[in-house]
Scaffold this motif. Structure first.
Motif, PDB file in Angstrom:
ATOM      1  N   ASN A  83     -26.486  27.422 -11.477  1.00  0.00           N
ATOM      2  CA  ASN A  83     -27.096  27.822 -10.131  1.00  0.00           C
ATOM      3  C   ASN A  83     -27.166  26.932  -8.972  1.00  0.00           C
ATOM      4  O   ASN A  83     -27.977  27.228  -8.031  1.00  0.00           O
ATOM      5  N   LEU A  84     -26.551  25.691  -9.181  1.00  0.00           N
ATOM      6  CA  LEU A  84     -26.617  24.824  -8.149  1.00  0.00           C
ATOM      7  C   LEU A  84     -28.116  24.304  -7.868  1.00  0.00           C
ATOM      8  O   LEU A  84     -28.415  23.705  -6.720  1.00  0.00           O
ATOM      9  N   CYS A  85     -29.068  24.076  -8.770  1.00  0.00           N
ATOM     10  CA  CYS A  85     -30.406  23.950  -8.471  1.00  0.00           C
ATOM     11  C   CYS A  85     -30.642  22.469  -8.319  1.00  0.00           C
ATOM     12  O   CYS A  85     -31.371  21.916  -7.644  1.00  0.00           O
ATOM     13  N   GLY A  86     -29.779  21.405  -8.864  1.00  0.00           N
ATOM     14  CA  GLY A  86     -29.694  20.052  -8.576  1.00  0.00           C
ATOM     15  C   GLY A  86     -30.489  19.245  -9.479  1.00  0.00           C
ATOM     16  O   GLY A  86     -30.660  18.053  -9.211  1.00  0.00           O
ATOM     17  N   GLU A  87     -30.998  19.855 -10.288  1.00  0.00           N
ATOM     18  CA  GLU A  87     -31.968  19.046 -11.226  1.00  0.00           C
ATOM     19  C   GLU A  87     -31.400  18.137 -12.080  1.00  0.00           C
ATOM     20  O   GLU A  87     -31.584  16.876 -12.302  1.00  0.00           O
ATOM     21  N   CYS A  88     -29.911  18.422 -12.645  1.00  0.00           N
ATOM     22  CA  CYS A  88     -29.274  17.364 -13.267  1.00  0.00           C
ATOM     23  C   CYS A  88     -28.828  16.161 -12.397  1.00  0.00           C
ATOM     24  O   CYS A  88     -28.678  15.027 -12.685  1.00  0.00           O
ATOM     25  N   VAL A  89     -28.396  16.383 -11.087  1.00  0.00           N
ATOM     26  CA  VAL A  89     -28.011  15.498 -10.269  1.00  0.00           C
ATOM     27  C   VAL A  89     -29.191  14.527  -9.869  1.00  0.00           C
ATOM     28  O   VAL A  89     -29.235  13.281  -9.930  1.00  0.00           O
ATOM     29  N   LYS A  90     -30.531  15.082  -9.781  1.00  0.00           N
ATOM     30  CA  LYS A  90     -31.600  14.078  -9.682  1.00  0.00           C
ATOM     31  C   LYS A  90     -31.943  13.197 -10.824  1.00  0.00           C
ATOM     32  O   LYS A  90     -32.309  11.950 -10.683  1.00  0.00           O
ATOM     33  N   VAL A  91     -31.779  13.643 -11.946  1.00  0.00           N
ATOM     34  CA  VAL A  91     -32.088  13.055 -13.350  1.00  0.00           C
ATOM     35  C   VAL A  91     -30.904  12.049 -13.919  1.00  0.00           C
ATOM     36  O   VAL A  91     -30.996  10.992 -14.451  1.00  0.00           O
ATOM     37  N   CYS A  92     -29.645  12.190 -13.217  1.00  0.00           N
ATOM     38  CA  CYS A  92     -28.815  11.071 -13.537  1.00  0.00           C
ATOM     39  C   CYS A  92     -28.848  10.008 -13.197  1.00  0.00           C
ATOM     40  O   CYS A  92     -28.926   9.582 -11.923  1.00  0.00           O
ATOM     41  N   PRO A  93     -29.003   8.929 -14.142  1.00  0.00           N
ATOM     42  CA  PRO A  93     -29.391   7.404 -13.738  1.00  0.00           C
ATOM     43  C   PRO A  93     -28.141   6.667 -13.146  1.00  0.00           C
ATOM     44  O   PRO A  93     -28.284   5.494 -12.484  1.00  0.00           O
ATOM     45  N   ALA A  94     -27.012   7.356 -13.617  1.00  0.00           N
ATOM     46  CA  ALA A  94     -25.583   6.550 -13.204  1.00  0.00           C
ATOM     47  C   ALA A  94     -25.089   7.211 -11.888  1.00  0.00           C
ATOM     48  O   ALA A  94     -24.099   6.773 -11.491  1.00  0.00           O
ATOM     49  N   ALA A  95     -25.573   8.234 -11.260  1.00  0.00           N
ATOM     50  CA  ALA A  95     -25.149   9.016 -10.045  1.00  0.00           C
ATOM     51  C   ALA A  95     -23.537   9.370 -10.390  1.00  0.00           C
ATOM     52  O   ALA A  95     -22.920   9.498  -9.579  1.00  0.00           O
ATOM     53  N   ALA A  96     -23.460   9.905 -11.759  1.00  0.00           N
ATOM     54  CA  ALA A  96     -22.349  10.505 -12.127  1.00  0.00           C
ATOM     55  C   ALA A  96     -22.154  12.076 -11.687  1.00  0.00           C
ATOM     56  O   ALA A  96     -21.014  12.553 -11.980  1.00  0.00           O
ATOM     57  N   LEU A  97     -23.143  12.735 -11.331  1.00  0.00           N
ATOM     58  CA  LEU A  97     -23.184  14.081 -10.939  1.00  0.00           C
ATOM     59  C   LEU A  97     -23.574  14.067  -9.537  1.00  0.00           C
ATOM     60  O   LEU A  97     -24.272  13.535  -8.902  1.00  0.00           O
TER      61      LEU A  97
END
Length: 278
Positions: A83-97
Motif C-alpha cells: 500500500n506504499l505506506c513507506g514503513e519498510c523504507v524508513k526502517v531499512c538500515p542499508a537504504a535498500a528500499l
C-alpha cells in the motif's frame, strides 16, 4: 498540475545540445524488451529494492503491516499487497528500499530543472522517460514554462501520440529526439506491443513543420541490430527529410541490475557491438 517522475539527471550531455538537466517521466505505451528504464514503464509508483544493498536483517518484513514483504533467498515484494505506506523504507538500515518515483507539481519540476540555468550556455532542459507524451498535459506545462524563460527545450520520445497533441508542443520544443526502433510494422507490433504507423506519421509531421529532429535507433541484439532493419529505417528517414540526422546507439547491458530489482529476467542476450562493428 501534478505529474509523476522517476529521475532527474543534471549535467547530461547526450540528451540534446550542450549541458542539460533531464527529467524522466513515468509511463510508456511501448513494451520494449530491452528497456533501459523499466521503472518508467508504469505510471504507478512502486516499491523498489536494490538487492545488492540488502543486509538481510528482515526489519522491513517486520515493519510491513500489509504483509507485502517476504524474505527467503532474498527479499520478495508482493506489489498487489503493498500500500506504499513507506514503513519498510524508513526502517531499512542499508537504504535498500525506496519508491521508484514521486509525484510533483509542474511548478516544482520547473524549479528543479532551472536550478542549473547558469550552466545552460549552451544547453537547456530535456524531458524523457518512460515516454514524455504519456503525461502530455504535465509535460506541456513544464516545457512551456521553461521556454517562456528563454531556456532551450528538448524531448526524447517514441512519438506514439495523437498528432493533434504533438502539434501543441511545436511552439515550445526546440529539439525532438525521436526513437524509431523497428521499421517492419508486424515486427514492431509483435515485439513492442503497438504498431508503428502513428510513429512514422508523426515523424513526417515534425519534418513538415520544420522541427529540429534527431532520429535514434538502439542496436539491440536479436531485435533491432540487423542490416535490414537499419537500412529500412535509414531509407524512410532520408526519403522523408533529405537533411535528416540519424544516430545509432550501441547496446548498453548495464540495466540488467534494474531487472534484478524487479525480480524479472532481462530478456536480451548478446553483447554491445565492437567499435569496428559500429
Amino acid at each position: 498540475m501534478n505529474g509523476r517522475i522517476f529521475e532527474l539527471t543534471r549535467f547530461a550531455v547526450h540528451d540534446g545540445p550542450g549541458i542539460r538537466s533531464t527529467l524522466f517521466l513515468k509511463g510508456c505505451p511501448l513494451r520494449c524488451p530491452w528497456c533501459q528504464n523499466p521503472e518508467g514503464l508504469k505510471k504507478d509508483i512502486r516499491l523498489w529494492q536494490n538487492p545488492s544493498l540488502c543486509v538481510g536483517c528482515k526489519g522491513c518484513v517486520d515493519a510491513c503491516k500489509p504483509g507485502a514483504l517476504r524474505f527467503s533467498d532474498r527479499l520478495h515484494i508482493d506489489e498487489t499487497a503493498c500500500n506504499l505506506c513507506g514503513e519498510c523504507v524508513k526502517v531499512c538500515p542499508a537504504a535498500a528500499l525506496s519508491f521508484d518515483g514521486r509525484e510533483i507539481s509542474s511548478e516544482e519540476a520547473v524549479e528543479l530543472l532551472l536550478r542549473d540555468i547558469e550552466f545552460y550556455d549552451p544547453g537547456g532542459v530535456t524531458l524523457s522517460g518512460g515516454e514524455v507524451f504519456a503525461q502530455w498535459p504535465f509535460a506541456l506545462e513544464v516545457l512551456t514554462a521553461c521556454h517562456d524563460r528563454g531556456v532551450d527545450t528538448a524531448v526524447e520520445s517514441c512519438l506514439y501520440v495523437e498528432p493533434e497533441v504533438l502539434k501543441r508542443f511545436l511552439p515550445v520544443v526546440d529539439h525532438f529526439i525521436v526513437d524509431i526502433k523497428i521499421f517492419d510494422a508486424e515486427a514492431h507490433r509483435r515485439v513492442l506491443g503497438v504498431g508503428n504507423a502513428l510513429i512514422l506519421e508523426n515523424y513526417a509531421l515534425l519534418v513538415a513543420a520544420g522541427a529540429d529532429v534527431l532520429v535514434r535507433t538502439p542496436l539491440i541484439p536479436g531485435y533491432t541490430a540487423t542490416e535490414e532493419n537499419i537500412r529500412a529505417i535509414a531509407r524512410f528517414v532520408a526519403k522523408t527529410d533529405q537533411k535528416a540526422r540519424f544516430e545509432l546507439l550501441n547496446f548498453n547491458p548495464l540495466c540488467r541490475g534494474k531487472y534484478d530489482s524487479l525480480e524479472q529476467p532481462f530478456p536480451v542476450e548478446g553483447r554491445a557491438l565492437t567499435a569496428e562493428e559500429m
